[in-house]
Design a protein around this motif. Structure first.
Motif, mmCIF file in Angstrom:
data_model
loop_
_atom_site.group_PDB
_atom_site.id
_atom_site.type_symbol
_atom_site.label_atom_id
_atom_site.label_comp_id
_atom_site.label_asym_id
_atom_site.label_seq_id
_atom_site.Cartn_x
_atom_site.Cartn_y
_atom_site.Cartn_z
ATOM 1 N N PRO A 146 0.838 -1.206 0.000
ATOM 2 C CA PRO A 146 0.000 0.000 0.000
ATOM 3 C C PRO A 146 0.870 1.253 0.000
ATOM 4 C CG PRO A 146 0.097 -0.960 2.197
ATOM 5 C CD PRO A 146 0.821 -1.921 1.292
ATOM 6 N N HIS A 147 0.267 2.371 -0.261
ATOM 7 C CA HIS A 147 1.005 3.636 -0.299
ATOM 8 C C HIS A 147 1.125 4.173 1.130
ATOM 9 C CE1 HIS A 147 2.796 7.221 -1.517
ATOM 10 N NE2 HIS A 147 1.751 7.904 -1.966
ATOM 11 N N VAL A 148 2.191 3.787 1.808
ATOM 12 C CA VAL A 148 2.349 4.146 3.226
ATOM 13 C C VAL A 148 2.642 5.628 3.426
ATOM 14 C CG1 VAL A 148 3.065 1.829 3.901
ATOM 15 C CG2 VAL A 148 4.785 3.486 3.161
ATOM 16 N N LEU A 149 3.053 6.305 2.368
ATOM 17 C CA LEU A 149 3.359 7.736 2.481
ATOM 18 C C LEU A 149 2.219 8.609 1.961
ATOM 19 C CD1 LEU A 149 7.078 7.697 1.268
ATOM 20 C CD2 LEU A 149 6.245 7.666 3.612
ATOM 21 N N GLN A 150 1.014 8.049 1.858
ATOM 22 C CA GLN A 150 -0.094 8.787 1.253
ATOM 23 C C GLN A 150 -0.481 10.012 2.070
ATOM 24 O OE1 GLN A 150 -4.140 7.490 1.614
ATOM 25 N NE2 GLN A 150 -3.540 5.614 2.668
ATOM 26 N N GLU A 151 -0.341 9.950 3.398
ATOM 27 C CA GLU A 151 -0.704 11.123 4.195
ATOM 28 C C GLU A 151 0.227 12.302 3.921
ATOM 29 O OE1 GLU A 151 -0.449 10.597 8.363
ATOM 30 O OE2 GLU A 151 1.693 10.180 8.395
ATOM 31 N N LEU A 152 1.419 12.005 3.453
ATOM 32 C CA LEU A 152 2.367 13.060 3.106
ATOM 33 C C LEU A 152 2.142 13.563 1.679
ATOM 34 C CD1 LEU A 152 5.664 11.573 4.608
ATOM 35 C CD2 LEU A 152 4.005 13.108 5.696
ATOM 36 N N GLN A 153 2.002 12.631 0.744
ATOM 37 C CA GLN A 153 1.856 13.012 -0.665
ATOM 38 C C GLN A 153 0.437 13.396 -1.026
ATOM 39 O OE1 GLN A 153 2.337 9.910 -3.601
ATOM 40 N NE2 GLN A 153 3.128 11.332 -5.142
ATOM 41 N N GLY A 154 -0.559 12.703 -0.453
ATOM 42 C CA GLY A 154 -1.938 12.832 -0.902
ATOM 43 C C GLY A 154 -2.262 11.710 -1.876
ATOM 44 N N GLN A 155 -3.274 11.891 -2.691
ATOM 45 C CA GLN A 155 -3.694 10.851 -3.633
ATOM 46 C C GLN A 155 -3.466 11.307 -5.073
ATOM 47 O OE1 GLN A 155 -7.640 9.343 -2.982
ATOM 48 N NE2 GLN A 155 -7.343 9.096 -0.781
ATOM 49 N N MET A 156 -2.832 10.421 -5.825
ATOM 50 C CA MET A 156 -2.596 10.656 -7.244
ATOM 51 C C MET A 156 -3.560 9.796 -8.053
ATOM 52 S SD MET A 156 -0.002 12.780 -7.101
ATOM 53 C CE MET A 156 0.797 12.776 -8.709
ATOM 54 N N ALA A 157 -3.990 10.322 -9.185
ATOM 55 C CA ALA A 157 -4.878 9.581 -10.088
ATOM 56 C C ALA A 157 -4.250 9.544 -11.471
ATOM 57 C CB ALA A 157 -6.250 10.239 -10.149
ATOM 58 N N PRO A 158 -4.446 8.448 -12.189
ATOM 59 C CA PRO A 158 -3.839 8.342 -13.525
ATOM 60 C C PRO A 158 -4.609 9.131 -14.578
ATOM 61 C CG PRO A 158 -5.087 6.359 -13.026
ATOM 62 C CD PRO A 158 -5.155 7.215 -11.795
ATOM 63 N N VAL A 159 -3.875 9.701 -15.518
ATOM 64 C CA VAL A 159 -4.444 10.331 -16.700
ATOM 65 C C VAL A 159 -4.057 9.448 -17.883
ATOM 66 C CG1 VAL A 159 -4.450 12.351 -18.199
ATOM 67 C CG2 VAL A 159 -4.286 12.634 -15.711
ATOM 68 N N TYR A 160 -5.061 8.934 -18.605
ATOM 69 C CA TYR A 160 -4.820 7.938 -19.651
ATOM 70 C C TYR A 160 -4.722 8.588 -21.039
ATOM 71 C CZ TYR A 160 -5.927 4.340 -16.211
ATOM 72 O OH TYR A 160 -5.918 3.535 -15.099
ATOM 73 N N MET A 161 -4.028 7.894 -21.897
ATOM 74 C CA MET A 161 -3.944 8.269 -23.301
ATOM 75 C C MET A 161 -4.094 7.005 -24.142
ATOM 76 S SD MET A 161 0.184 8.856 -23.792
ATOM 77 C CE MET A 161 0.039 8.910 -25.581
ATOM 78 N N THR A 162 -4.490 7.166 -25.399
ATOM 79 C CA THR A 162 -4.652 6.023 -26.299
ATOM 80 C C THR A 162 -3.361 5.806 -27.069
ATOM 81 O OG1 THR A 162 -7.003 6.500 -26.551
ATOM 82 C CG2 THR A 162 -5.988 5.060 -28.195
ATOM 83 N N GLU A 163 -2.915 4.550 -27.074
ATOM 84 C CA GLU A 163 -1.672 4.192 -27.759
ATOM 85 C C GLU A 163 -1.952 3.039 -28.718
ATOM 86 O OE1 GLU A 163 1.852 2.114 -25.772
ATOM 87 O OE2 GLU A 163 2.489 4.217 -25.770
ATOM 88 N N THR A 164 -1.376 3.103 -29.903
ATOM 89 C CA THR A 164 -1.560 2.054 -30.909
ATOM 90 C C THR A 164 -0.308 1.195 -30.974
ATOM 91 O OG1 THR A 164 -2.966 3.540 -32.200
ATOM 92 C CG2 THR A 164 -2.114 1.583 -33.315
ATOM 93 N N ASP A 165 -0.489 -0.138 -30.847
ATOM 94 C CA ASP A 165 0.668 -1.023 -30.869
ATOM 95 C C ASP A 165 1.058 -1.357 -32.312
ATOM 96 O OD1 ASP A 165 -1.135 -2.925 -31.789
ATOM 97 O OD2 ASP A 165 -1.340 -3.931 -29.852
ATOM 98 N N HIS A 166 2.061 -2.213 -32.473
ATOM 99 C CA HIS A 166 2.574 -2.535 -33.804
ATOM 100 C C HIS A 166 1.583 -3.342 -34.638
ATOM 101 C CE1 HIS A 166 3.499 -6.057 -31.336
ATOM 102 N NE2 HIS A 166 3.511 -6.757 -32.462
ATOM 103 N N GLU A 167 0.542 -3.912 -33.991
ATOM 104 C CA GLU A 167 -0.476 -4.655 -34.725
ATOM 105 C C GLU A 167 -1.679 -3.781 -35.080
ATOM 106 O OE1 GLU A 167 -1.471 -7.967 -32.290
ATOM 107 O OE2 GLU A 167 0.428 -9.023 -32.647
ATOM 108 N N GLY A 168 -1.603 -2.503 -34.719
ATOM 109 C CA GLY A 168 -2.690 -1.588 -35.038
ATOM 110 C C GLY A 168 -3.794 -1.550 -33.994
ATOM 111 N N LYS A 169 -3.615 -2.266 -32.886
ATOM 112 C CA LYS A 169 -4.626 -2.280 -31.829
ATOM 113 C C LYS A 169 -4.386 -1.116 -30.871
ATOM 114 C CE LYS A 169 -5.185 -7.317 -31.922
ATOM 115 N NZ LYS A 169 -5.087 -8.569 -31.124
ATOM 116 N N GLN A 170 -5.490 -0.528 -30.394
ATOM 117 C CA GLN A 170 -5.390 0.612 -29.497
ATOM 118 C C GLN A 170 -5.543 0.167 -28.039
ATOM 119 O OE1 GLN A 170 -8.328 3.450 -30.890
ATOM 120 N NE2 GLN A 170 -6.840 4.403 -32.291
ATOM 121 N N HIS A 171 -4.748 0.791 -27.187
ATOM 122 C CA HIS A 171 -4.769 0.474 -25.759
ATOM 123 C C HIS A 171 -4.754 1.777 -24.958
ATOM 124 C CE1 HIS A 171 -3.759 -3.747 -26.687
ATOM 125 N NE2 HIS A 171 -2.912 -3.238 -27.564
#
Length: 242
Positions: A146-171
């Motif tokens: 777990p994030h044991v230092l969360q009281e110091l840092q706070g909470q981070m949330a991910p920001v996503y982006m769309t990426e296309t792999d070498h087979e042309g599939k998006q993730h």
């Protein structure tokens, strides 16, 4: 044929290089005793409850400028005497049940993982409700810790982006983390705190490194002086031969 063999041998290396993590540089300075003392405080207060340092004694922190009384009054929470090893009371079996794996000993973790890895890892936790602990990490996916230092840092949330792999599939991949709930420290203060902690972990991995380097400089200076003496002795001994 030789070129083909070279390419085949190089492929695993190239593949590894493409998937290697981008790590932030850790500002390590084991000569900064104030930083090491702050790092020791963070380590004892936030890490030592689950992670041991079985090859490190509390009184060794006198090497970073702390007195035995300061160690007793401020850092000796899990032991009775400064000469004891930095152990934890949590049993390995219970730890494995709670976290899925036994928390590793941290005495030489900086030598094993590297300072840059630890510095980036401790700043890369984010909220993930799909995980048992509610936390995940961009450096260590599906981490059990777990994030044991969360009281110091706070909470981070991910920001996503769309990426296309070498087979042309998006993730959907994580582009960056952003602060959604503030902690006790500002982002700059938290980074500085993590830097102090990593600095202490690096020092703890080899407490004698400063002394070793100082001895090495003295030896090099001695050899330099002795070289001059030996050179002129050689000239004196061989002057009649030449």
């Amino acid at each position: 044929m030789n070129k083909l063999l070279f390419l085949l041998l190089a492929l695993p290396t190239l593949a590894f290089a493409n998937t290697a993590l981008k790590l932030d540089h850790a500002p390590v300075n084991v000569h900064d005793h104030e930083s090491l003392q702050r790092g020791a405080r963070v380590f004892v207060n936030y890490c030592l409850s689950c992670h041991s340092a079985n090859y490190m004694r509390y009184n060794r922190m006198q090497d970073i400028g702390l007195t035995e009384k300061q160690i007793k009054d401020n850092l000796l929470f899990a032991a009775d005497k400064p000469g004891e090893l930095m152990k934890v009371s949590m049993r390995p079996k219970e730890a494995k049940e709670w976290f899925g794996a036994t928390p590793p000993d941290l005495t030489v973790i900086a030598r094993s993982r590297g300072a840059d890895y630890l510095y980036t890892y401790l700043r890369s936790f984010y909220r993930d409700d799909s995980r048992p602990t509610g936390w995940n990490n961009t450096v260590f996916d599906k981490v059990g810790m777990p994030h044991v230092l969360q009281e110091l840092q706070g909470q981070m949330a991910p920001v996503y982006m769309t990426e296309t792999d070498h087979e042309g599939k998006q993730h959907q991949v994580i582009e960056r983390l952003e602060l959604v709930k503030t902690g006790k420290l500002t982002p700059a203060e938290y980074d500085a705190t993590v830097a102090d902690l990593v600095n202490y972990l690096v020092w703890m991995g080899e407490p004698a490194q400063t002394q070793r380097m100082n001895i090495g400089l003295v030896v090099l200076a001695f050899l330099g002086v002795f070289f001059v003496i030996a050179f002129y002795l050689k000239k004196e001994f061989w002057k009649d031969v030449h």
